[in-house]
Design a protein around this motif. Structure first.
Motif, mmCIF file in Angstrom:
data_model
loop_
_atom_site.group_PDB
_atom_site.id
_atom_site.type_symbol
_atom_site.label_atom_id
_atom_site.label_comp_id
_atom_site.label_asym_id
_atom_site.label_seq_id
_atom_site.Cartn_x
_atom_site.Cartn_y
_atom_site.Cartn_z
ATOM 1 N N GLN A 105 9.646 83.286 4.497
ATOM 2 C CA GLN A 105 11.311 84.447 4.071
ATOM 3 C C GLN A 105 11.407 85.168 5.568
ATOM 4 O O GLN A 105 12.200 85.058 5.591
ATOM 5 N N TYR A 106 10.120 85.056 5.905
ATOM 6 C CA TYR A 106 10.530 86.190 6.754
ATOM 7 C C TYR A 106 10.429 85.705 8.884
ATOM 8 O O TYR A 106 9.315 86.329 9.720
ATOM 9 N N GLY A 107 9.837 84.524 8.771
ATOM 10 C CA GLY A 107 9.525 83.155 9.727
ATOM 11 C C GLY A 107 10.363 84.019 11.642
ATOM 12 O O GLY A 107 9.657 84.541 12.545
ATOM 13 N N PHE A 108 11.939 84.376 11.664
ATOM 14 C CA PHE A 108 12.057 85.520 12.026
ATOM 15 C C PHE A 108 11.601 86.843 12.700
ATOM 16 O O PHE A 108 11.612 86.772 13.921
ATOM 17 N N HIS A 110 18.923 64.689 14.474
ATOM 18 C CA HIS A 110 19.596 66.485 15.278
ATOM 19 C C HIS A 110 20.969 66.631 16.138
ATOM 20 O O HIS A 110 20.678 65.906 17.225
ATOM 21 N N ASN A 111 22.185 66.411 16.050
ATOM 22 C CA ASN A 111 23.373 66.425 16.632
ATOM 23 C C ASN A 111 24.308 67.453 16.336
ATOM 24 O O ASN A 111 24.020 67.925 15.550
ATOM 25 N N SER A 112 25.958 67.605 16.044
ATOM 26 C CA SER A 112 26.286 68.130 16.230
ATOM 27 C C SER A 112 26.769 67.939 14.732
ATOM 28 O O SER A 112 27.229 69.103 14.027
ATOM 29 N N SER A 113 26.613 67.443 14.026
ATOM 30 C CA SER A 113 26.616 67.365 12.585
ATOM 31 C C SER A 113 25.463 67.965 11.312
ATOM 32 O O SER A 113 25.862 68.394 10.256
ATOM 33 N N TYR A 114 24.498 67.853 12.140
ATOM 34 C CA TYR A 114 23.400 68.654 11.307
ATOM 35 C C TYR A 114 22.202 69.028 12.493
ATOM 36 O O TYR A 114 21.857 68.566 13.836
ATOM 37 N N ARG A 115 21.865 70.291 12.308
ATOM 38 C CA ARG A 115 21.639 71.524 12.988
ATOM 39 C C ARG A 115 20.175 71.905 12.428
ATOM 40 O O ARG A 115 20.352 71.892 10.875
ATOM 41 N N ASP A 116 19.468 72.344 13.082
ATOM 42 C CA ASP A 116 17.632 72.057 12.077
ATOM 43 C C ASP A 116 17.803 73.826 13.008
ATOM 44 O O ASP A 116 17.147 73.614 14.151
ATOM 45 N N TYR A 117 17.102 75.145 12.248
ATOM 46 C CA TYR A 117 16.715 76.464 13.428
ATOM 47 C C TYR A 117 15.271 76.506 12.444
ATOM 48 O O TYR A 117 15.480 76.291 11.509
ATOM 49 N N PRO A 118 13.801 76.962 13.723
ATOM 50 C CA PRO A 118 14.556 77.485 14.973
ATOM 51 C C PRO A 118 14.457 75.733 16.017
ATOM 52 O O PRO A 118 14.561 76.094 17.292
#
Length: 319
Positions: free
Chosen positions: A35-38, A90-98
């Motif tokens: 929950q507090y990854g960042f 992962h491309n312009s249509s799909y993003r994942d973070y970090p």
């Protein structure tokens, strides 16, 4: 970070490193997620972590993730992240973070034979590939467990990054990231359907740590000739034999200077007459051809075993 050579459990990629464990789940509420990854990234960077491993991620706010990872990077922390386990590009249509933050080091997972693991995400954001299939590790509920995922691959890279940082403390996060990529083993040819989408290659711990500290020598070719005998082109018992050995220094490795090859054997009935030969400097990616000064040995005329085990030891950069 698990200590090796003690007969217990597993061995870490970087044995005996100092590990800071950051709590990412809420207090007082049962939760299986992060929950507090960042805030964890921020805390670890502020606490002086050289390497931060993030075996978590998902769709979300790219600007917030980017600001946090950049903050940590500016404080001197290399943020290593798992690409994801949905076999998703992962491309312009799909993003994942970090994982999609440009300053992070995004890790995809490989299986046996350096092929991309079937579950691993991929894409141009991936920086490097690392083993992530059937990885045995410590596990909170039953001591040890075998698991698969980019969450297992990312810590392998984090461990190698720690090894490199130990030897090269001056490297900044971006420099460390590029070093890991530069020293990886190219595997696009093994993964033609993912060429350009699984990073620079599969991570290579030995090369990443050592390529600019030592040469990497191997036998390129060898030839034998009779010196004394019937000169029929076949080395028979009782004849003196000349052994010519060509040496290759792996590309990108340190120049080998003052190189010596030393020939030994424990085989009975074999006398080594000239056990040592010296070579000129050998640049990385070059071969030193031995044409004038061979190693020389002689065998007893009554020798019955025609297979003679020899050991050639290379000494280089001894200064």
């Amino acid at each position: 970070g698990a200590v090796g050579d003690n007969g217990i459990g597993v061995t870490g990629t970087a044995m005996t490193v100092s590990i800071m464990s950051c709590k990412g789940s809420p207090t007082g509420v049962e939760s299986s997620g992060v929950q507090y990854g960042f805030p964890q990234i921020q805390y670890a960077a502020q606490s002086g972590a050289h390497i931060i491993n993030c075996s978590w991620g998902g769709p979300g706010n790219g600007s917030y993730a980017t600001s946090v990872v950049n903050y940590a990077t500016n404080l001197g922390s290399l943020v290593v992240v798992a690409a994801g386990n949905d076999n998703q590009e992962h491309n312009s249509s799909y993003r994942d973070y970090p994982s999609d933050v440009p300053s992070a080091l995004c890790v995809a997972a490989s299986a046996a034979g350096d092929i991309k693991a079937s579950f691993s995400d991929y894409g141009e954001v991936v920086a490097i590939l690392a083993p992530g299939n059937n990885i045995r590790s410590t596990w909170i509920s039953n001591n040890y467990s075998t698991q698969s995922g980019t969450s297992m691959a990312a810590p392998v890279v984090a461990g190698v990054a720690a090894l490199v940082k130990t030897l090269h403390r001056e490297l900044k996060p971006a420099e460390l990231k590029e070093r890991l990529k530069f020293t990886s083993d190219f595997v696009d040819d093994i993964n033609p359907n993912y060429a350009g989408l699984i990073g620079a290659g599969r991570i290579n711990a030995f090369k990443a740590t050592m390529y600019d500290l030592i040469p990497n020598l191997s036998v390129f070719d060898s030839r034998i000739e009779e010196s004394v005998g019937d000169m029929d082109g076949v080395p028979n018992p009782g004849e003196e034999v000349l052994l010519y050995v060509d040496i290759y220094n792996e590309i990108d490795w340190m120049t080998a200077s003052g190189t010596t090859a030393h020939l030994t054997t424990n085989a009975p009935g074999v006398e080594i007459i000239s056990p040592t030969v010296q070579y000129p400097s050998i640049d990385g990616g070059s071969v030193s051809f031995n044409t004038e000064y061979p190693l020389i040995f002689k065998t007893d005329p009554h020798l019955s075993d025609l297979k003679i085990p020899f050991t050639i030891t290379f000494y280089s950069n001894m200064h």
